[in-house]
Motif scaffolding. Structure first.
Motif, short mmCIF file in Angstrom:
data_model
loop_
_atom_site.label_atom_id
_atom_site.label_comp_id
_atom_site.label_asym_id
_atom_site.label_seq_id
_atom_site.Cartn_x
_atom_site.Cartn_y
_atom_site.Cartn_z
N MET B 1 -29.65 13.06 -25.88
CA MET B 1 -30.52 14.08 -26.47
C MET B 1 -31.81 13.46 -27.00
O MET B 1 -31.87 12.29 -27.32
N ILE B 2 -32.83 14.32 -27.09
CA ILE B 2 -34.08 13.81 -27.62
C ILE B 2 -33.98 13.76 -29.14
O ILE B 2 -33.65 14.74 -29.80
N GLU B 3 -34.25 12.62 -29.70
CA GLU B 3 -34.14 12.47 -31.15
C GLU B 3 -35.53 12.52 -31.77
O GLU B 3 -36.52 12.13 -31.16
N ASN B 4 -35.57 13.00 -32.99
CA ASN B 4 -36.83 12.95 -33.72
C ASN B 4 -36.91 11.58 -34.36
O ASN B 4 -36.25 11.29 -35.34
N SER B 5 -37.76 10.71 -33.79
CA SER B 5 -37.71 9.31 -34.17
C SER B 5 -38.64 8.98 -35.34
O SER B 5 -38.40 8.02 -36.06
N PHE B 106 -34.15 27.13 -21.22
CA PHE B 106 -35.42 27.71 -21.62
C PHE B 106 -36.03 26.92 -22.78
O PHE B 106 -37.25 26.89 -22.97
N ALA B 107 -35.15 26.26 -23.57
CA ALA B 107 -35.63 25.54 -24.75
C ALA B 107 -36.09 24.12 -24.44
O ALA B 107 -36.93 23.57 -25.14
N ARG B 118 -32.90 18.04 -16.84
CA ARG B 118 -32.84 19.20 -17.74
C ARG B 118 -31.39 19.66 -17.90
O ARG B 118 -30.92 19.94 -18.98
N LYS B 119 -30.71 19.73 -16.77
CA LYS B 119 -29.34 20.19 -16.79
C LYS B 119 -28.47 19.25 -17.62
O LYS B 119 -27.61 19.68 -18.37
N THR B 120 -28.72 17.92 -17.46
CA THR B 120 -27.93 16.95 -18.22
C THR B 120 -28.12 17.16 -19.72
O THR B 120 -27.16 17.14 -20.50
N LEU B 121 -29.40 17.36 -20.12
CA LEU B 121 -29.67 17.58 -21.54
C LEU B 121 -28.89 18.78 -22.07
O LEU B 121 -28.30 18.73 -23.15
N VAL B 122 -28.89 19.86 -21.27
CA VAL B 122 -28.20 21.08 -21.69
C VAL B 122 -26.69 20.83 -21.76
O VAL B 122 -26.02 21.24 -22.71
N GLU B 123 -26.16 20.11 -20.79
CA GLU B 123 -24.72 19.86 -20.80
C GLU B 123 -24.31 18.99 -21.97
O GLU B 123 -23.26 19.21 -22.58
N LEU B 156 -32.64 22.71 -31.27
CA LEU B 156 -32.76 21.26 -31.24
C LEU B 156 -33.24 20.75 -29.88
O LEU B 156 -33.96 19.76 -29.81
N LEU B 157 -32.87 21.46 -28.80
CA LEU B 157 -33.31 21.03 -27.47
C LEU B 157 -34.82 21.14 -27.31
O LEU B 157 -35.40 20.52 -26.43
N SER B 158 -35.47 21.98 -28.13
CA SER B 158 -36.92 22.11 -28.00
C SER B 158 -37.63 21.00 -28.77
O SER B 158 -38.85 21.03 -28.91
N SER B 159 -36.88 19.99 -29.27
CA SER B 159 -37.40 18.84 -30.01
C SER B 159 -38.36 19.24 -31.12
O SER B 159 -39.52 18.85 -31.11
N PRO B 160 -37.88 20.02 -32.09
CA PRO B 160 -38.76 20.38 -33.20
C PRO B 160 -38.98 19.18 -34.12
O PRO B 160 -38.23 18.21 -34.07
#
Lengths: 561, 215
Positions: B1-5, B106-107, B118-123, B156-160
């Protein structure tokens, strides 16, 4: 940004034709029409107009039809809603009545004619067993001089319209709570509702009621099918003059169009006085404290009336269909002795061109109206700017100014610029009447949509445009398609506009059907009127089918959700 | 997942919200990365308006002033979609015409181009939410708790860069509440997001563990 221009564009589309149309009516009405070689102003057209025999009776008929129709339709709807809101019956009647809105006026009128005429279905169903009649009686039921058939034909179509706008006003009227309070004070259901809830509702539907008055005082197609003929009400007589091959009659016809505006204005003023009078009486009765608890009879009557009027429309459509497939059918048999496709095959070659025209004009005007409405609503959603309450008045304006008052003038205008009887002119003028209905039908669900869906999507990083295309439009697809179906139905039903702007060169199913009225071949009329009804119906079918298919397996996207 | 670094903070500098010339609220706070600031107060106290102002949705009837800064960026003039502020509402607000997986896809930011990625992130997100088999599910069939978890994963997937919670647990059953609350705070803190929460519920404030302002 194109969206910013959308409201101004909508105003231009609505007001432009009315303005130029009125101008194009007023000028020749006072004798000024350079294209016909008359560059001076005079009152001559009015002098000629008032020399027409029976003009006074025509005016009186228009007023009588307009006010009578409106009074009956409004009363029935008011009594029904007062007596039956929040009941099971109410919900079922609502489901029965709503689809009737899409039936074109002319089709409903033909259906009624086929039912009630001396050789009509109602008499056939009971003859000769109950009546002993074996030959159609010599009665003047259709085209009766008191215009009662005409009013009946209008009432059965205006009741669904009024009921629908009442239903959309109901949620903002606090109806349930108020009627509970007043009933706990011991008032009867009907009177209690009329005292405290109806004034709230009426305020919201008033423009719609005005539209009914304007329509019923100036209706042409229904009057040709059902109305008196010696003389006819003002509007159908005007149309005869407007299509006169002698172009000089245009002056008189223009003066007549102005007269029609005056007649409709008079009816509106009379209604306004009636409103005041009615409100005063209601107040007086209210403070007397009388409870009117015994209102069962009036409740039952209102329910029966509503069911009866809807039943007549439905039965009328059935009889149209039967006639279109009827073989030999002698009086007083209840059904034809055989069914055949003869009438259809016989009419087919003549049907194709009007059918295509109807679809082209209907789809084009609906699409344009849809784009304008969506752009206005989307702009409103993005800026929070609703554009003031006068916007609603402007939306209703094309429905309150009688068509005949400005469409003929518009035709004169188009004539000068040589664009009369073109598809673009016809689509443009249909748009004037389609746009208000599309916008009104779309705006409620659009505004009721939960904004937080859009906020959630924006905060995920999506642009406004992405939110519109990916979230808002798909979620509101059902409402968008219903609005489109309403728009298409309105376009299909346009008679006067099509006959004037199309100038006989662009014909639609509706103009052809009405033109058949005088001929009296029931089988062919059945074919045209049945088709006329079928087209809007097909629109509504698609509007409910498409979302069901696209969103199959998505529970919250079902119709009731 | 994308982390807020980066681990920066959300600054509210003298933010004031006014309705009809009446001052509703005035806040001057900084929410540090991984911390929760809780706002409590009766309805009409303007706390939801504050969230709307920060997220960029304030109704024009309100007048707001003061600077909102997120990681050195001033947000005042930025449109909502560029603010990188995640929002959770009382309701999950899952888009009903999309499947659960589509809601999450979508996020995911458009910068993730490859379909497979994208699919991996969602899974991965579905796994975190303990809903691995739900990619093709209709959101309407999920339970309240499942919807809440998907809603959080979608945000969270939209990396806020910050998270706003508008009474996010108030509609959940009591027994679910604690569970979802812990899930939200754990996942948000793991990403070092500054969190601003508006609530009626004392329990929410206690569980958040940060500063509480009562309006």
């Amino acid at each position: 940004m194109l969206l910013r221009l959308a409201p101004s564009f909508a105003l231009l589309v609505l007001l432009g034709p009315i303005f130029f149309g009125l101008w194009g009516t007023i000028e020749p009405a006072f004798g000024h029409f350079p294209a016909l070689g008359s560059d001076t102003y005079s009152l001559e057209p009015f002098h000629k107009l008032f020399q027409r025999p029976g003009l006074g009776i025509s005016i009186a008929l228009s007023l009588w039809t307009g006010l009578g129709t409106t009074l009956v339709a409004v009363s029935v709807v008011a009594m029904f809603i007062a007596g039956w809101s929040n009941t099971k019956w109410f919900a079922s009647v609502q489901q029965l009545v709503s689809p009737l809105l899409s039936v074109p006026h002319a089709a409903a009128a033909f259906g009624l004619a086929f039912l009630i005429s001396p050789s009509g279905w109602l008499l056939r169903l009971v003859s000769p067993e109950l009546t002993g009649i074996t030959r159609p009686p010599n009665l003047l039921i259709l085209h009766d001089p008191m215009a009662l058939s005409l009013m009946a034909g209008l009432i059965i179509k205006e009741i669904p319209f009024l009921l629908l706008i009442v239903l959309s006003a109901l949620p903002q009227s606090n109806a349930k709570r108020l009627s509970h309070i007043v009933r706990s004070l011991g008032y009867g259901r009907v009177m209690g509702f009329l005292y405290v809830v109806w004034p709230n509702i009426y305020k919201q539907i008033r423009l719609g009621v005005f539209a009914v008055i304007a329509y019923a005082t100036s209706v042409v197609d229904v009057a040709i099918i059902l109305g008196p003929t010696t003389p006819a009400p003002l509007a159908p007589r005007l149309v005869t003059w407007m299509s006169d091959s002698d172009l000089l009659v245009r002056f008189e016809a223009s003066a007549g169009a102005l007269l029609q505006l005056g007649v409709t204005a008079t009816a509106l003023i009379a209604w306004w006085l009636l409103e005041k009078f009615g409100a005063k009486i209601m107040k007086q009765i209210a403070v007397s404290g009388r409870r009117f608890q015994k209102d069962k009879a009036i409740r039952v009557i209102s329910l029966i009336t509503i069911c009866l009027t809807s039943g007549v429309v439905i039965l009328g459509l059935v009889i149209l269909a039967i006639w279109s497939f009827a073989g030999y059918w002698s009086f007083p048999n209840a059904l034809p002795s055989g069914f055949s496709l003869d009438s259809w095959t016989r009419s087919w070659s003549g049907l194709i061109s009007p059918l295509i025209n109807t679809v082209i004009v209907g789809i084009s005007s609906t699409l344009i109206a849809l784009i304008i409405s969506l752009a206005c609503l989307e702009r409103e959603a993005r800026t929070g700017n609703k554009g003031g309450s006068y916007m609603l008045g402007i939306l209703y304006l094309p429905l309150i100014v009688p068509q005949i008052g400005f469409v003929f003038g518009l035709q004169s205008f188009f004539l000068v610029f040589d664009i009369d009887a073109t598809f673009s002119a016809l689509i443009l003028v249909h748009l004037v009447f389609v746009l208000p209905y599309v916008f009104l039908s779309l705006s409620d669900p659009w505004r009721a949509w939960d904004k937080r869906y859009g906020q959630a999507a924006l905060s995920l990083g999506h642009s406004q445009n992405s939110v519109f295309w990916n979230i808002r439009a798909p979620m509101l697809l059902r409402a968008i398609l219903v609005a489109a179906a309403v728009g298409f139905a309105v376009s299909v039903g346009q008679y006067l506009v099509t006959i004037l702007i199309g100038a006989g060169r662009i014909t639609t199913i509706t103009t052809e059907a009405v033109a058949l009225a005088s001929g009296g071949d029931r089988r062919i009329i059945g074919v045209y009127a049945f088709l006329q009804m079928l087209m809007p119906f097909a629109g509504f079918m698609l509007a409910s089918l498409i979302p069901n298919i696209l969103f199959r397996g998505k529970r919250d996207m079902r119709a009731s959700a | 997942m994308i982390e807020n670094s980066n681990g920066n903070a959300l600054h509210l500098n003298n933010v004031q919200i006014v309705l009809n010339d009446k001052l509703l609220l005035s806040v001057n706070e900084t929410v540090q990365a991984g911390e929760v600031l809780t706002l409590m107060g009766p309805s009409g106290s303007g706390k939801s308006s504050l969230l709307a102002y920060i997220a960029g949705f304030l109704d024009p009837v309100f007048v707001a002033s003061g600077d909102i800064n997120l990681n050195e960026t001033n947000l005042n003039e930025l449109p909502a979609e560029l603010r990188k502020i995640g929002l959770l509402f009382q309701d999950a607000m899952l888009f009903p015409h999309m499947s659960v997986g589509q809601n999450l896809l979508f996020a995911v930011g458009a910068n993730v181009r490859s379909k497979a990625e994208r699919k991996t992130l969602v899974e991965e997100a579905l796994e975190v939410a303990n809903l691995s088999d739900y990619f093709n599910a209709d959101p309407a069939t999920l339970s309240g708790g499942q919807k809440s978890r998907i809603a959080l994963m979608r945000v969270l997937l939209s990396s806020p860069q910050a998270l706003l919670l508008d009474e996010p647990f108030s509609k959940l059953d009591t027994n679910l509440k604690a569970q979802i609350r812990e899930f939200v705070f754990t996942e948000a803190k793991r990403r070092m997001l500054p969190i601003l929460m508006v609530t009626h519920d004392e329990e929410d404030a206690k569980a958040a563990g940060g500063k509480v302002i009562t309006l």
